[in-house]
Design a protein around this motif. Structure first.
Motif, short mmCIF file in Angstrom:
data_model
loop_
_atom_site.label_atom_id
_atom_site.label_comp_id
_atom_site.label_asym_id
_atom_site.label_seq_id
_atom_site.Cartn_x
_atom_site.Cartn_y
_atom_site.Cartn_z
N ASN A 162 24.55 41.93 42.36
CA ASN A 162 25.64 41.25 43.06
C ASN A 162 26.67 40.74 42.06
OD1 ASN A 162 24.56 41.55 45.68
ND2 ASN A 162 23.20 39.79 45.35
N LEU A 163 27.93 41.03 42.33
CA LEU A 163 29.04 40.60 41.47
C LEU A 163 29.86 39.56 42.20
CD1 LEU A 163 30.25 44.12 40.26
CD2 LEU A 163 28.63 42.59 39.12
N ASN A 164 30.50 38.67 41.43
CA ASN A 164 31.43 37.72 42.04
C ASN A 164 32.46 37.30 41.02
OD1 ASN A 164 30.65 34.89 40.84
ND2 ASN A 164 28.70 35.90 41.33
N THR A 165 33.58 36.80 41.52
CA THR A 165 34.66 36.34 40.65
C THR A 165 35.35 35.17 41.32
OG1 THR A 165 36.69 36.97 39.50
CG2 THR A 165 36.35 37.93 41.67
N SER A 166 35.91 34.29 40.52
CA SER A 166 36.73 33.19 41.05
C SER A 166 38.21 33.53 40.98
CB SER A 166 36.44 31.91 40.26
OG SER A 166 36.74 32.10 38.87
N SER A 167 38.54 34.68 40.42
CA SER A 167 39.94 35.10 40.31
C SER A 167 40.47 35.55 41.67
CB SER A 167 40.07 36.24 39.31
OG SER A 167 39.60 35.85 38.03
N GLN A 168 41.77 35.44 41.84
CA GLN A 168 42.40 35.88 43.07
C GLN A 168 42.42 37.40 43.15
OE1 GLN A 168 43.85 33.79 45.63
NE2 GLN A 168 42.55 32.32 44.55
N VAL A 169 42.10 37.93 44.32
CA VAL A 169 42.20 39.37 44.56
C VAL A 169 43.49 39.62 45.34
CG1 VAL A 169 41.16 41.37 45.67
CG2 VAL A 169 39.70 39.68 44.53
N GLU A 170 44.34 40.44 44.79
CA GLU A 170 45.66 40.67 45.37
C GLU A 170 45.58 41.70 46.50
OE1 GLU A 170 50.20 41.78 43.86
OE2 GLU A 170 48.44 42.36 42.67
N ILE A 171 46.26 41.39 47.60
CA ILE A 171 46.40 42.34 48.69
C ILE A 171 47.87 42.74 48.76
CG2 ILE A 171 46.13 42.73 51.17
CD1 ILE A 171 43.97 40.62 51.21
N LEU A 172 48.17 43.98 48.43
CA LEU A 172 49.55 44.44 48.37
C LEU A 172 50.13 44.64 49.76
CD1 LEU A 172 49.29 47.08 45.49
CD2 LEU A 172 50.04 44.69 45.34
N PRO A 173 51.44 44.46 49.92
CA PRO A 173 52.09 44.76 51.21
C PRO A 173 51.85 46.22 51.58
CG PRO A 173 53.57 43.54 49.76
CD PRO A 173 52.38 43.92 48.92
N GLY A 174 51.57 46.46 52.84
CA GLY A 174 51.27 47.81 53.29
C GLY A 174 49.79 48.13 53.25
N ASP A 175 49.01 47.26 52.62
CA ASP A 175 47.56 47.46 52.58
C ASP A 175 46.85 46.25 53.19
OD1 ASP A 175 45.28 48.91 52.12
OD2 ASP A 175 45.06 48.27 50.04
N ASP A 176 47.52 45.64 54.16
CA ASP A 176 46.98 44.42 54.76
C ASP A 176 46.68 44.62 56.24
OD1 ASP A 176 49.57 44.74 55.54
OD2 ASP A 176 50.20 42.68 55.17
N TYR A 177 46.27 45.83 56.60
CA TYR A 177 46.00 46.14 58.01
C TYR A 177 44.74 45.45 58.54
CZ TYR A 177 49.47 49.87 57.56
OH TYR A 177 50.62 50.58 57.36
N LYS A 234 33.51 38.99 46.20
CA LYS A 234 32.10 39.31 45.98
C LYS A 234 31.87 40.79 46.28
CE LYS A 234 30.42 34.66 46.91
NZ LYS A 234 29.47 33.80 47.66
N ALA A 235 30.93 41.40 45.58
CA ALA A 235 30.65 42.83 45.76
C ALA A 235 29.21 43.11 45.38
CB ALA A 235 31.60 43.66 44.91
N THR A 236 28.77 44.32 45.72
CA THR A 236 27.44 44.79 45.36
C THR A 236 27.57 46.14 44.68
OG1 THR A 236 26.28 43.61 47.12
CG2 THR A 236 25.22 45.59 46.26
N THR A 237 26.80 46.31 43.60
CA THR A 237 26.74 47.60 42.91
C THR A 237 25.28 47.85 42.52
OG1 THR A 237 27.66 48.94 41.10
CG2 THR A 237 27.24 46.60 40.66
#
Length: 654
Positions: free
Chosen positions: A245-260, A270-273
């Protein structure tokens, strides 16, 4: 090596709620537009949910009929407040909740069901089928299948849909395999740009929604997700090696046009690998034994953001069974990406998807979140909105709108809002007059198999929305003063209120429609007719002169008799008459004048469905097929106006 996981859509209510109490709060989130209904709540006072702080109201005013129940005490402990009560519907084939909405607006609609052995019959575990249907408006949504189901478990159903008007209905359909019931109903507005494949003709049903990475709660919802979507936590089932399990406190950017999809930031962080010695992730997102895989078409959506701290390259392919959905995808560092094939609903009810490490990649696959939805086609159309403004019958003890729990809509008779008041009003009339034979619930005309009793609807190809053309409330026990409002209901051609206890006067606009031949009104057998001798108080038809000469031959036996008589008359008078006889004399002397019944032009349009079915063509006009109100078939022959001067043979031709 293949690593797989599968999550059941259900968990013990006690476990879910214990974990929900640990959910992180985001204060100040707005619940504007939320509609939250606690079904069967006998206390009419609203309350705020102790976990989400969302306000829940009693279902009074959203539904008529049904019975309130509480689940058994042994299932109360640990259950959330909304699941402790329910409303069951033992009567009727269709019972509907109606919620206020905004025309054209996208919504998430969720219904939950906790049986809790409320009736003491142990129906979910008695070995017999226990299932009922759900409709969203006039279209099929899903089947609630509780066969062999733990009574402590909560089933939820979600649909993403576009509101067809200023209201949206959820109907429970009785399949005859258990009494339908509902525990809670929730409506959540979405942004117009979200889920772009959802439109007026396509809705999608919830199949699975999963968040990856470490989480402190099994269900993540509001306020973490401002749209109150349910995200199931994967890590509660798979949190040991080789999973990482991965995690970060950094902001994850959501670009315009990819916010559906507006996946919450906390989920993207957070993520899993996998350990680098492994290369496959198989996502088995099946819903369990009560879903038939072949019956659904699915659209998967994958959400990614690279949150690993090193600079090693990651690339992988995504498969649906053996078919490649996306090849060579590399998630961007601290940037959200959502992959889906718009409009490509796949025949894969097993919902098995594989993330496969690509050749040359240094790292195995990674995933942050996953959604999959089933296709729901909105093919049935609601009754024309103008017909929603159907009627109001008032008199002593009459019901005004504020008596119908319509005050929440401020009684603004706008489009389908009026239909809400109508449906509630009809139920009040049913209860007041004990009209047990009438089953009026949901949309009046759609779907066709649930058309209201006593109504005849027209399904013209020129108008995709069905129209109400006849209303029959004869011998229904209606009484009191008469004030019938047919506001803008231009489709209505026949209104039968015969043999009731209605009193006058009759509104002038109703009389004008009757006199113009636009409405066949029947009031015989009512006190209103004791001092009135007009045609609407008689079972005889009003005589009018149409602009074209139209003859109608009614029973088949009479047609045969007239043909024989015409042949004999011709044989007896052959050669005795001139080439040009006087038409008026001919009509007076011919046996065809016997027992001829006259109809108005409006009646002829109704019986022939606006002259749609041609069954023949003669020398003087076209013959149409028609059906009388008693079911008799008729032939309607139309004599063209230009042929009248030449029509000495018209009646013999009939």
């Amino acid at each position: 090596m293949v690593i797989s996981f599968s999550c059941s859509a259900s968990r013990k209510a006690t476990w879910i709620l214990a974990l929900l109490f640990m959910m992180s709060r985001v204060h100040g989130q707005s619940t504007r537009g939320f509609v939250s209904v606690d079904c069967g709540l006998t206390n009419s006072s609203a309350y705020n949910d102790g976990i989400t702080n969302i306000r829940f109201d009693s279902d009074r005013g959203y539904v008529a009929g049904g019975l309130s129940h509480t689940i058994l005490a042994e299932y109360m402990v640990g259950s959330d407040e909304q699941q402790k009560t329910l409303r069951s519907f033992p009567d009727g084939s269709r019972n509907c909740y109606t919620l206020p909405s905004t025309f054209g607006k996208k919504f998430l609609l969720r219904a939950t069901f906790t049986y809790g052995n409320y009736d003491g019959l142990n129906r979910t575990l008695d070995g017999s089928p226990f299932l009922f249907g759900l409709h969203i408006g006039v279209n099929f949504w899903d089947t609630v299948n509780l066969t062999n189901w733990d009574p402590s478990l909560t089933v939820w159903k979600e649909v993403l849909t576009v509101a067809p008007g200023n209201s949206v209905s959820v109907c429970l359909i009785n399949f005859g395999s258990g009494t339908p019931f509902m525990s809670a109903l929730e409506l959540r507005p979405l942004l117009d740009a979200m889920y772009p494949f959802v439109n007026t003709s396509v809705s999608v049903g919830y199949f699975r929604r999963i968040r990856f990475g470490e989480a402190t709660e099994y269900i993540t919802r509001y306020p973490v997700d401002p749209y109150d979507r349910f995200w199931e936590g994967w890590s509660f089932s798979y949190n040991t090696y080789p999973w990482i399990n991965l995690n970060t406190s950094s902001q994850v950017e959501i670009l315009p046009g990819d916010d559906y999809f507006n996946v919450p930031m906390a989920i993207f962080q957070k993520a899993t690998t996998l350990d680098t010695n492994y290369s496959f992730i198989v996502i088995n997102a099946s819903l369990g034994p009560n879903v038939v895989p072949e019956s659904v078409r699915l659209l998967p959506i994958f959400h990614f953001a690279e949150i690993n701290g090193n600079n090693m390259q990651r690339s992988f392919d995504i498969y649906n069974a053996d078919d490649v959905l996306h090849r060579g995808f590399s998630p961007s560092r601290l940037q959200a990406s959502s992959l889906y094939n718009s409009g490509q609903f796949l025949y894969n009810g097993d919902a098995v998807y594989t993330l496969n490490k690509a050749r040359g990649s240094s790292l195995p696959p990674l995933i942050n979140a996953f959604e999959v939805y089933s296709l729901l086609r909105m093919e049935n159309f609601t009754t024309d909105s103008e017909d929603g403004r159907i009627m109001q019958i008032s008199g002593p003890g009459s019901f005004r709108c504020e008596d119908l729990s319509c005050d929440m809509f401020k009684c603004n008779y706008d489009k389908l809002m009026a239909e809400i008041c109508l449906v509630n009003y009809i139920k009040q009339v049913k209860a007041h007059y004990n009209l047990t034979r009438i089953d009026w619930n949901g949309d009046p005309c759609s779907p066709r198999e649930y058309t209201w009793e006593g109504l005849t609807c027209g399904y013209s190809s020129s108008n995709k929305n069905p129209r109400i053309v006849r209303v029959n409330m004869s011998s229904s026990g209606l009484g009191g003063g008469l004030a019938i409002s047919l506001l803008n209901m231009t489709s209505l051609e026949n209104f039968n209120l015969a043999n009731n206890k209605l009193e006058g006067p009759i509104p002038s606009y109703i009389l004008r429609r009757f006199q113009a031949g636009l409405l066949d009104l029947r009031l015989e057998g009512n006190p209103i007719c004791s001092k009135v001798k007009d045609m609407y108080c008689s079972n005889k038809k009003k005589h009018t002169t149409p602009t074209v000469l139209i003859a109608v031959i009614v029973p088949v036996v009479l047609v045969s008799l007239l043909v024989v008589m015409c042949i004999l008359w011709k044989l007896c008078h052959k050669g005795n008459s001139g080439d040009y006889e006087d038409y008026a004399t001919y009509e007076e002397e011919t046996p065809l004048h016997i027992d001829i019944r006259r109809f108005t032009y409006a009646e002829l349009k109704l019986m022939t469905k606006d002259f749609q079915s041609i069954i023949g063509k003669g020398g003087f006009g076209i013959v149409y097929h028609g059906i009388l109100e008693n079911g008799d078939e008729v032939a309607v022959k139309v004599l063209m106006e230009t042929s009248i001067a030449k029509s000495t043979d018209f009646l013999p031709e009939l």
